[in-house]
Design a protein around this motif. Sequence first.
Motif, PDB file in Angstrom:
ATOM      1  N   PRO A 277       0.834  -1.211   0.000  1.00 31.81           N
ATOM      2  CA  PRO A 277       0.000   0.000   0.000  1.00 31.81           C
ATOM      3  C   PRO A 277       0.866   1.259   0.000  1.00 31.81           C
ATOM      4  O   PRO A 277       2.008   1.238   0.479  1.00 31.81           O
ATOM      5  N   GLY A 278       0.327   2.349  -0.501  1.00 30.63           N
ATOM      6  CA  GLY A 278       1.070   3.596  -0.580  1.00 30.63           C
ATOM      7  C   GLY A 278       1.581   4.072   0.768  1.00 30.63           C
ATOM      8  O   GLY A 278       2.640   4.699   0.860  1.00 30.63           O
ATOM      9  N   ALA A 279       0.843   3.752   1.838  1.00 29.29           N
ATOM     10  CA  ALA A 279       1.247   4.173   3.183  1.00 29.29           C
ATOM     11  C   ALA A 279       2.551   3.519   3.627  1.00 29.29           C
ATOM     12  O   ALA A 279       3.205   3.990   4.559  1.00 29.29           O
ATOM     13  N   PHE A 280       2.939   2.415   2.968  1.00 27.68           N
ATOM     14  CA  PHE A 280       4.161   1.698   3.333  1.00 27.68           C
ATOM     15  C   PHE A 280       5.407   2.312   2.695  1.00 27.68           C
ATOM     16  O   PHE A 280       6.525   1.979   3.087  1.00 27.68           O
ATOM     17  N   VAL A 281       5.218   3.198   1.725  1.00 28.20           N
ATOM     18  CA  VAL A 281       6.360   3.695   0.960  1.00 28.20           C
ATOM     19  C   VAL A 281       7.373   4.408   1.853  1.00 28.20           C
ATOM     20  O   VAL A 281       8.575   4.101   1.829  1.00 28.20           O
ATOM     21  N   THR A 282       6.916   5.365   2.656  1.00 29.31           N
ATOM     22  CA  THR A 282       7.839   6.130   3.495  1.00 29.31           C
ATOM     23  C   THR A 282       8.588   5.245   4.493  1.00 29.31           C
ATOM     24  O   THR A 282       9.821   5.341   4.599  1.00 29.31           O
ATOM     25  N   PRO A 283       7.901   4.363   5.235  1.00 27.50           N
ATOM     26  CA  PRO A 283       8.643   3.473   6.139  1.00 27.50           C
ATOM     27  C   PRO A 283       9.661   2.592   5.418  1.00 27.50           C
ATOM     28  O   PRO A 283      10.775   2.391   5.926  1.00 27.50           O
ATOM     29  N   ILE A 284       9.304   2.092   4.251  1.00 22.24           N
ATOM     30  CA  ILE A 284      10.234   1.238   3.514  1.00 22.24           C
ATOM     31  C   ILE A 284      11.440   2.050   3.040  1.00 22.24           C
ATOM     32  O   ILE A 284      12.582   1.573   3.101  1.00 22.24           O
ATOM     33  N   LEU A 285      11.203   3.291   2.597  1.00 22.48           N
ATOM     34  CA  LEU A 285      12.317   4.138   2.176  1.00 22.48           C
ATOM     35  C   LEU A 285      13.245   4.456   3.349  1.00 22.48           C
ATOM     36  O   LEU A 285      14.464   4.523   3.191  1.00 22.48           O
ATOM     37  N   PHE A 286      12.667   4.633   4.544  1.00 20.61           N
ATOM     38  CA  PHE A 286      13.491   4.852   5.733  1.00 20.61           C
ATOM     39  C   PHE A 286      14.363   3.632   6.013  1.00 20.61           C
ATOM     40  O   PHE A 286      15.560   3.758   6.279  1.00 20.61           O
ATOM     41  N   VAL A 287      13.756   2.444   5.952  1.00 19.95           N
ATOM     42  CA  VAL A 287      14.512   1.216   6.206  1.00 19.95           C
ATOM     43  C   VAL A 287      15.615   1.050   5.165  1.00 19.95           C
ATOM     44  O   VAL A 287      16.753   0.691   5.496  1.00 19.95           O
ATOM     45  N   TYR A 288      15.286   1.309   3.908  1.00 20.47           N
ATOM     46  CA  TYR A 288      16.287   1.235   2.842  1.00 20.47           C
ATOM     47  C   TYR A 288      17.411   2.237   3.098  1.00 20.47           C
ATOM     48  O   TYR A 288      18.598   1.928   2.939  1.00 20.47           O
ATOM     49  N   GLY A 289      17.034   3.436   3.536  1.00 19.61           N
ATOM     50  CA  GLY A 289      18.035   4.455   3.837  1.00 19.61           C
ATOM     51  C   GLY A 289      18.948   4.040   4.975  1.00 19.61           C
ATOM     52  O   GLY A 289      20.167   4.241   4.912  1.00 19.61           O
TER      53      GLY A 289
END
Length: 387
Positions: A237-249
């Motif tokens: 879901p779109g709401a997961f994008v920011t948390p996933i980008l943080f984890v990737y970062g």
Amino acid sequence: MQSFKTRSFILVAIGFILGMSEFIMVGILNDLASSFHVGIASVGLLVTLFAIVYALATPILTIMVGSHRLYRVMILLLIIFIAGNVMTAVAPNYLILTISRILTAVVSGITVSIAITYSAVIAPREKRAWLVSWVFSGFSIASVFGVPLGTWMSGKFGWRTVFWLIVGISILFTILFSLSLPRDVRQGKMDHFTQQLAIFKDRRILLGILLPTLNLAGVYVVYTYLRPIIVEGINFPGAFVTPILFVYGFASLASNQVSGRIANYDGLTTMQKIYVLQIVALIALPLLFKLQWLALVALIILGFTMYLQNSPMQLFYLEVAETDYPQSIVMASSLNSIFSNLGIAIGSATGGVMVSSLGLPSLGFGGAFYTVLALIVLVTLNHVRNK
């Protein structure tokens, strides 16, 4: 010891402001497009343009440094960097915005090169890898914390506020640099500034510069399209994008930190195993699109491996220069940044072609192709340097 810590912090902070200025564009694309009444694709081109100018300008300016005192050169570069960001902050139209980004890109590469050169000067040999990895980590910290903060500020106070913040931080650390870092650092003596190019006659260097190019090309085939991969490919879901980008970062930040440790233990040999892991992650990614959490693991592995080569390669370039080409120290310090940005441009362009013609699942295989080439080059380099 306190003086070393203070100087180290200043150099890492310079890496942070350079990264913040470069990466923030990704977070404010929509705001810029709306402000200047252009398409998002037009603003997106500024990211590619920045990388290309960065890669082309850095070696030219590095040659021009010659035997000048690096302290004076660094102060001048930081002043130009500040001016470029001021120009961005007040840009009345898209043309001025483009010019300001070109000006900032022109000086960013040589600035980080001199910061790395200073790292080698102020750090004891046993702490070189640690400090070099932290200067590179300044870019990751900008990605993990600076970009989300800047994106929030852009939405809350307007995108121009973000660049005024960058200007303020840059002025602060320019002053601290002028007060704290040694003023008598120079490259080795040379009869003519073009002697710095002698380092490119070395077969080890010619092989070595291919590694950041191929490594970042492989990663950026996928990384450029990380958001659509998360939403449209893996179907989070779109709401997961920011948390996933943080984890990737955070994974990429850890990548830079572990890079410093690898560099202390024959890092170029260790990198052969890292490239194999990266190839597996890239190939597995599209095959796991239907298995969300396993695909996410493959993405995080990619984030963790993308910068592991930074410190081993940087120390390799510096050691070759110090031993055989002392007139080329700054050039050696710039090689990783120059050819990483070349790789970013190649990877982004390749990803664009593959998405248009073959779709998102093709990206992992395209990235793996470049990493396989990187592995072949690395094996050859290790064979040459161990003769």
